[in-house]
Write an enzyme that holds these catalytic residues in place. Structure first.
Site, PDB file in Angstrom:
ATOM      1  N   HIS A 248       3.084 -13.474   2.572  1.00  0.00           N
ATOM      2  CA  HIS A 248       2.086 -12.698   2.138  1.00  0.00           C
ATOM      3  C   HIS A 248       2.714 -11.409   1.801  1.00  0.00           C
ATOM      4  O   HIS A 248       2.446 -11.918   0.210  1.00  0.00           O
ATOM      5  CB  HIS A 248       1.506 -11.684   3.513  1.00  0.00           C
ATOM      6  CG  HIS A 248       1.323 -12.695   4.352  1.00  0.00           C
ATOM      7  ND1 HIS A 248       0.102 -13.810   4.061  1.00  0.00           N
ATOM      8  CD2 HIS A 248       0.732 -12.840   5.742  1.00  0.00           C
ATOM      9  CE1 HIS A 248      -0.808 -14.050   5.170  1.00  0.00           C
ATOM     10  NE2 HIS A 248       0.261 -13.782   6.194  1.00  0.00           N
TER      11      HIS A 248
HETATM   12  O1  RIB Z   1      -2.480 -10.013   6.659  1.00  0.00           O
HETATM   13  C1  RIB Z   1      -0.851  -9.969   6.777  1.00  0.00           C
HETATM   14  C2  RIB Z   1      -0.533  -8.779   5.770  1.00  0.00           C
HETATM   15  O2  RIB Z   1      -0.769  -8.110   7.070  1.00  0.00           O
HETATM   16  C3  RIB Z   1       0.689  -8.863   5.761  1.00  0.00           C
HETATM   17  O3  RIB Z   1       1.722  -7.634   5.118  1.00  0.00           O
HETATM   18  C4  RIB Z   1       2.158  -8.704   7.031  1.00  0.00           C
HETATM   19  O4  RIB Z   1       2.686  -7.641   7.092  1.00  0.00           O
HETATM   20  C5  RIB Z   1       0.821  -8.288   8.053  1.00  0.00           C
HETATM   21  O5  RIB Z   1       0.902  -6.810   7.668  1.00  0.00           O
END
Ligand code: RIB
Ligand code: CA
Length: 317
Positions: A248
């Site tokens: 992500h």
């Molecule tokens: O949903 C994904 C996000 O949530 C990313 O930033 C991961 O690090 C968590 O913080």
């Protein structure tokens, strides 16, 4: 005969607001190693773990990669208007799976993250770009306290939200949005240009066997730590969704290096602040049905192969 020298590309100065977190940690590594980025500072928020742990993780990672000169400021220890609900993917320390990452000797900045951000923006000769890879507690509080400095933020690239329901592995809410939806609402209403890099695209950059094979070829201490991080990080994804770890935050960070990795569409994003099962849902209006002007550019497609190539190249010596 002299060859025409391509003009040196000046690195883009950025601030990274994060909640490390395994994928945040990889984003920190990318920001430091990319010649296209000048990592001016790191502000830390709660989210994947409590603030003391996310700060410690940020300090440890920066020191480990030789970036101990990058200032780290601790921010919000809870969301602006509700109790903290921790993310579940990163283990109790927030960076499980790297026990041999040395404890940091680097000190955290004396200023709160929001005040550090204000000082940094005041001193910056040009407006700064911000990459945010956690809940927006710090940036939401910044909007409340330093409205007069918003013009010194060039734009925000935020990993968060989910806007299409393309497949069963996408839930109606995403963690960074639902952890602090009030902060998200404040940032969306602030007028600061924002690119939302949601699960729609980040769930397409999964680490599966082919990617592990490439990561495994990076035979360095850093390469081995990243593989250790990925092996712990994928556990939740593998058990709950049957997929590999989703990168992500690295994808959000990568857009500073190469914005063409994704396609975006302007939309007005509304945030559900009262849902029982959809609290923090990011509801995009792509068709101007609400009569509200767009408040974000939403990433809708991603070139996953080019993203991974960029990441491998940044990790290789
Ligand atoms: O949903 C994904 C996000 O949530 C990313 O930033 C991961 O690090 C968590 O913080
Ligand atoms: Ca994160």
């Amino acid at each position: 005969m002299t060859t025409a020298q391509a003009p040196a590309v000046r690195p883009t100065p950025i601030l990274l607001d994060c909640d490390p977190g395994h994928d945040d940690a990889i984003a920190i590594v990318m920001a430091h190693r990319s010649p296209a980025i000048d990592l001016v500072g790191v502000t830390v928020t709660c989210g994947n773990a409590e603030i003391d742990k996310t700060v410690s993780n940020a300090l440890r990672v920066l020191q480990f990669i030789g970036a101990a000169d990058v200032p780290v400021a601790a921010g919000c220890r809870r969301p602006l208007a509700r109790p903290l609900v921790l993310g579940a993917a990163d283990g109790p320390s927030g960076l499980e799976g790297s026990p041999y990452l040395p404890a940091a000797t680097k000190a955290v900045e004396p200023l709160h993250a929001v005040d550090f951000l204000a000082e940094t923006l005041r001193k910056a000769p040009e407006p700064l770009r911000i990459v945010a890879t956690g809940p927006l507690c710090n940036l939401g509080l910044f909007v409340l306290k330093y409205r007069q400095l918003l013009s010194k933020i060039k734009d925000i690239t935020w990993m968060g939200g989910v806007f299409y329901r393309k497949s069963e592995i996408i839930t109606p809410t995403e963690f960074n949005a639902s952890c602090d939806p009030e902060a998200l609402r404040l940032v969306l209403d602030s007028g600061v240009p924002l690119t939302a890099v949601g699960l729609d695209v980040t769930m397409q950059v999964l680490v599966e066997s082919p990617q592990y094979a490439e990561f495994g070829k990076i035979d360095t201490a850093l390469g081995r730590v990243v593989v250790d991080w990925l092996k712990f990080y994928e556990r939740l994804h593998r058990t709950s969704m049957g997929v590999g770890g989703a990168l992500h935050d690295p994808l959000a960070l990568a857009l500073i290096v190469d914005p063409t990795l994704v396609r975006t569409r302007p939309a007005h994003i509304a945030v559900d602040l009262s849902g029982s099962f959809t609290l923090g849902a990011t509801v995009a209006d792509f068709w101007n049905e609400r009569g509200m002007p767009p408040n974000a550019n939403i990433a809708t497609e991603v070139d996953a192969d080019r993203f991974f190539d960029l990441l491998y190249n940044l990790l290789r010596d």
